[in-house]
Write an enzyme that holds these catalytic residues in place. Structure first.
Site, PDB file in Angstrom:
ATOM      1  N   GLU A 424       0.881  -1.019   0.029  1.00 48.72           N
ATOM      2  CA  GLU A 424       0.023   0.163   0.187  1.00 48.72           C
ATOM      3  C   GLU A 424       0.845   1.104  -0.036  1.00 48.72           C
ATOM      4  O   GLU A 424       1.767   1.440   0.831  1.00 48.72           O
ATOM      5  CB  GLU A 424      -0.867  -0.152   1.339  1.00 48.72           C
ATOM      6  CG  GLU A 424      -1.578   1.217   1.711  1.00 48.72           C
ATOM      7  CD  GLU A 424      -2.168   1.092   3.197  1.00 48.72           C
ATOM      8  OE1 GLU A 424      -1.923   0.291   3.492  1.00 48.72           O
ATOM      9  OE2 GLU A 424      -2.806   1.970   3.440  1.00 48.72           O
ATOM     10  N   ASP A 499      -3.060  -0.017  10.289  1.00 48.12           N
ATOM     11  CA  ASP A 499      -4.083   0.841  10.990  1.00 48.12           C
ATOM     12  C   ASP A 499      -5.490   0.572  10.314  1.00 48.12           C
ATOM     13  O   ASP A 499      -5.636  -0.353   9.450  1.00 48.12           O
ATOM     14  CB  ASP A 499      -3.819   2.307  10.613  1.00 48.12           C
ATOM     15  CG  ASP A 499      -3.422   2.558   9.186  1.00 48.12           C
ATOM     16  OD1 ASP A 499      -3.768   1.741   8.381  1.00 48.12           O
ATOM     17  OD2 ASP A 499      -3.312   3.826   8.944  1.00 48.12           O
ATOM     18  N   ASP A 501      -7.111   2.101   7.880  1.00 48.64           N
ATOM     19  CA  ASP A 501      -7.048   2.283   6.504  1.00 48.64           C
ATOM     20  C   ASP A 501      -6.430   1.079   5.872  1.00 48.64           C
ATOM     21  O   ASP A 501      -6.912   0.636   4.948  1.00 48.64           O
ATOM     22  CB  ASP A 501      -6.125   3.596   6.035  1.00 48.64           C
ATOM     23  CG  ASP A 501      -7.089   4.791   5.888  1.00 48.64           C
ATOM     24  OD1 ASP A 501      -8.146   4.692   5.890  1.00 48.64           O
ATOM     25  OD2 ASP A 501      -6.287   5.869   5.762  1.00 48.64           O
TER      26      ASP A 501
END
Ligand code: 0RA
Length: 633
Positions: A424, A499, A501
Site C-alpha cells: 500500500e 491501521d 485504512d
C-alpha cells in the site's frame, strides 16, 4: 399412496448390533453432528407423516436429564402383530434396521436423517428409549434399554384422544463423544424443516435450564416464506414468485425473487434433504429460467433483434431461489450423495416451473420488466467485462506481455520460489523495493484506495489501472480465461499498514481475490504480511512486536519505559532495512495464509459495509464499533 399400512407392509432386513459396532456407517460420525442426527431421524419420520398429510404438529423437547422427546400427531406407529417377525409392528420398526424407512414403495416415505436409516438406529444408539403410540383410542407403550432391548411387550397403558407417536430417547454416552445438544443447531434444522413442510407447526421446548425456552415455527407460505427470510436484508426486485404442483413424478415447489445484489442464492431439496450438489431438479430449473426470461424479453421487445440472448449467468445475478421436490424413489448420487439423479425430475421441474413462471411474468408486467432490466444489466456487465479483459490481454500480448512499469519484478522465473508483495502506498513501496531480496521478491505498489463500492464487478475492476497492473503481474488473466497454472508467484502477499485504512484496503483486496481469483486462495497462494506494530528499544537492542500482549510482556521483562516504545503508524515509517528484517525476511517474518473462510468473511463484511441497504450496515457498524482497537484518527 396406500392409505392403510399395517404390519405386513414392513420389510424386515437386518438387526441392530451392526449399528452399535459401526455407528459411523449409519449416522456419519459420533461427534456432535452425529448426535444431532438422532433428533433429525425421529423428526424426519414425523415430517414424513406431515408430508403424507396426516400430521400437523411436532413438538421437540430437550429434557433436563439429557433425554429428547419428539411428539407428533401423525397416524401413530402401527401396533398390530407383524407376520414375519411375530412381533408387534412397533417393536419391528424400533428394532429392525430399515423397517421403518420404506414400506415396499408407494407414498413419499423416503426422507429420514441420513437418507432414511430409520428410528431403529436411534434406538440402537440410546441407553433407553420409550415409544408411546396413540392409536385406536388407546395409549400404547413400550420401553427399550441398552441399545434396543425391549424391557417388556408392548402394552396398553391408558386411553388416548386422536393419533400420534412420542419417542423419548437417551443418547448413549459410550457411543457419542458429546451428549449435549446445541440449541442453535436444533433450531436451524427445525426452522428449515418448517419452511419445507408448509402448514406444519414445529415447537421446540428447551427444559434444560431453570426457565423453559420455547420456540415455534409455522410458515403458511412454505418455501415462499423461506425466500422472504433469506432476502430480508436485501433490496428486492419484484415480488416473490411461487408455484406448488403435484405431477405424476411427484410434488414440485419453487419460489424465487430477484434482489439488487450480485450474488446468487439457490437452494435445492429432494424429500426435504438439502441437495448440495444440485442434480436434475436444479438443471430443469436453470434451463427453464433462462428460456422463459429470454422468450419474455423477446416477445416484449425488451431484447432487440441485434441483442444476444441472456446467458445462464446473466439470469443468475441477484437471484434467490428454492427448488424443493418430493418424489417416491429418489436417487442420490455424487461425491457426498447429495445430487439428485432422477432424470424425470428435470423435465417435471422444467414444465411446471416454466409454465408458472411464464404466467407470473405475463400477469405482473412491472415485476417482469424489473427482472429483465436486472438481467440486461448483468449481460451488459458481462460483455463489457469481456471486452475490457480482451483489451487488457491484447495490450499485454501486443507489448510482448509487458509487465506494468510500477512492478519491481524479481529475477527468478520459477513461480515456486517467487513472491509478490502487494504494498500500500508509494513510500512503503519504495522501502520494500530497496529492502527486498531481488532474486525472488517482487514488489507492486498500489496507490490509494484501489477499489470502492461498485468496483467489485468484473467490468469496473478492469477499468481500474491498479487492478489491471495486478492482473498482468499475476499472469493468470481474469474471468472466463483465468488460469491459475499460469500464476507467476506462489506467494502473493498483501502488505498493508496496521491501521484502519490498512485494514480497509486489506478487506477490499481479500474480497477481490475471493470473488475473482478464488483458485488462488484455494491453492494456498494468498498471504497477509504481519508488519510490527511497535519497536521497543533498550540501548542497542531492539524488539519488533506485532501484538499488544507481546509488547506488555517484553516491556515488563526488559523494564522498557514508554519513551522507548515506538508505535508504527505505517510501513512508510520503516527504513528499507527495518522493513526487510521485520516483515519480509523469510527467516524471521510471520505470514498469515488466507483460507477461503477468511476471504468469505471479508466478502460478507464488504457486502454489509458497501451494499445498497443502509439498515444492516448501520447495525454492523454499531455492533462492531466497540471491537475496533487502535483507531488512528
Ligand atoms: C410405519 C408406518 C406408518 C407410520 C409410521 C411408521 C410412523 C413412524 C413414526 C416415527 C415417529 N413418528 C412416526 N409416525 C408414524 C403408517 C401408519 C398407518 O398406516 O396408519
Amino acid at each position: 399412496m396406500s392409505q392403510n399400512y399395517d404390519a405386513s407392509d414392513i420389510q424386515v432386513l437386518e438387526g441392530l448390533s451392526a449399528v452399535r459396532k459401526r455407528p459411523g456407517m449409519y449416522i456419519g460420525t459420533t461427534d456432535i453432528a452425529g448426535l444431532h442426527h438422532l433428533i433429525w431421524e425421529v423428526v424426519d419420520n414425523a415430517i414424513d407423516e406431515a408430508m403424507a398429510g396426516y400430521c400437523k404438529n411436532i413438538i421437540v423437547v430437550l429434557h433436563k436429564d439429557g433425554a429428547v422427546s419428539v411428539d407428533d400427531d401423525g397416524r401413530g406407529i402401527p401396533v398390530d402383530r407383524h407376520e414375519k417377525t411375530g412381533k408387534s409392528a412397533l417393536e419391528t420398526v424400533l428394532t429392525v434396521l430399515h423397517a421403518g424407512g420404506k414400506f415396499g414403495g408407494g407414498g413419499y416415505k423416503v426422507s429420514g436423517g441420513l437418507h432414511g436409516v430409520g428410528v431403529s438406529v436411534v434406538n440402537a444408539l440410546s441407553t433407553k428409549l420409550i415409544a408411546e403410540v396413540r392409536r385406536n383410542n388407546k395409549l400404547y407403550r413400550q420401553e427399550y434399554r441398552n441399545g434396543g432391548e425391549p424391557v417388556s411387550e408392548i402394552a396398553v397403558v391408558g386411553e388416548a384422544v386422536g393419533t400420534g407417536t412420542v419417542i423419548t430417547f437417551y443418547p448413549d454416552p459410550q457411543i457419542f463423544k458429546v451428549i449435549e445438544f446445541d440449541i442453535n443447531t436444533v433450531l436451524g434444522r427445525l426452522r428449515q424443516q418448517a419452511y419445507l413442510t408448509k402448514g406444519v407447526t414445529i415447537k421446540l421446548i428447551d427444559k434444560r435450564f431453570d426457565a423453559d425456552f420455547k420456540y415455534e415455527f409455522y410458515f403458511e407460505g412454505g418455501v415462499k416464506s423461506y425466500i422472504q427470510h433469506i432476502n430480508h436484508n436485501k433490496e428486492a426486485i419484484g415480488q416473490i414468485f411461487y408455484v406448488e404442483k403435484e405431477a405424476q413424478e411427484g410434488i414440485i415447489e419453487v419460489a424465487l425473487q430477484y434482489t439488487g445484489t450480485f450474488l446468487e442464492n439457490v437452494f435445492t431439496y429432494a424429500n426435504n434433504i438439502y441437495t448440495q450438489e444440485g442434480g436434475m431438479h436444479l438443471t430443469g430449473f436453470r434451463s427453464s429460467l433462462t428460456r422463459v426470461l429470454n422468450s419474455y424479453a423477446r416477445n416484449n421487445n425488451l431484447l432487440k433483434e441485434k441483442d444476444q440472448n441472456f446467458s445462464a449467468e446473466d439470469v443468475r445475478e441477484g437471484l434467490t431461489a428454492i427448488v424443493s421436490v418430493k418424489l417416491p424413489d429418489p436417487q442420490f448420487e455424487g461425491q457426498t450423495k447429495s445430487k439428485l439423479g432422477n432424470a424425470e425430475m428435470r423435465t417435471a421441474v422444467e414444465t411446471i416451473f416454466g409454465d408458472a413462471f411464464e404466467m407470473f411474468l405475463e400477469e405482473n408486467p412491472k415485476d417482469a420488466h424489473a427482472i429483465v432490466s436486472k438481467c440486461s444489466l448483468a449481460q451488459r456487465a458481462r460483455l463489457a467485462a469481456r471486452a475490457a479483459r480482451d483489451t487488457v490481454i491484447r495490450k499485454g500480448v501486443l507489448e510482448g506481455m509487458t509487465l506494468p512499469g510500477k512492478l519491481a519484478d524479481c529475477s527468478s522465473k520459477d513461480p515456486e520460489e517467487c513472491e509478490l508483495f502487494i504494498v500500500e502506498g508509494d513510500s512503503a513501496g519504495g522501502s520494500a523495493k530497496q529492502g527486498r531480496k531481488r532474486e525472488i521478491q517482487a514488489i507492486l505498489p498500489l496507490r490509494g484506495k484501489i477499489l470502492n463500492t461498485e468496483q467489485i464487478r468484473l467490468d469496473k475492476i478492469l477499468e481500474n489501472n491498479e487492478i489491471k497492473s495486478l492482473v498482468i503481474a499475476l499472469g493468470t488473466s481474469i474471468g472466463e480465461t483465468f488460469d491459475v497454472s499460469k500464476i507467476r508467484y506462489h506467494k502473493v502477499i498483501i502488505m498493508t499498514d496496521a491501521d484502519v485504512d490498512g485494514a480497509h484496503i486489506r478487506t477490499l483486496l481479500l474480497t477481490m481475490f475471493y470473488r475473482h481469483f478464488p483458485e488462488i486462495i484455494e491453492k494456498g497462494y494468498l498471504y497477509v504480511a504481519q508488519p510490527p506494530l511497535y519497536k521497543l528499544s533498550k540501548g542497542k537492542q531492539a524488539w519488533y512486536v506485532i501484538t499488544d500482549e507481546e509488547k506488555e510482556e517484553i516491556c515488563k521483562r526488559e523494564e522498557i519505559t514508554n519513551q522507548n516504545i515506538q508505535r508504527y503508524k505505517g510501513l512508510g515509517e520503516m527504513n528499507p532495512q527495518q522493513l526487510w528484517e521485520t516483515t519480509m525476511d523469510q527467516e524471521t517474518r510471520s505470514l498469515i495464509r488466507i483460507a477461503v473462510a477468511d476471504a468469505e468473511l471479508a466478502d460478507q463484511v464488504f457486502t454489509t459495509l458497501m451494499g445498497s441497504e443502509v439498515a444492516p450496515r448501520k447495525k454492523f457498524i454499531q455492533t462492531h464499533a466497540k471491537s475496533v482497537k487502535n483507531l488512528d484518527l
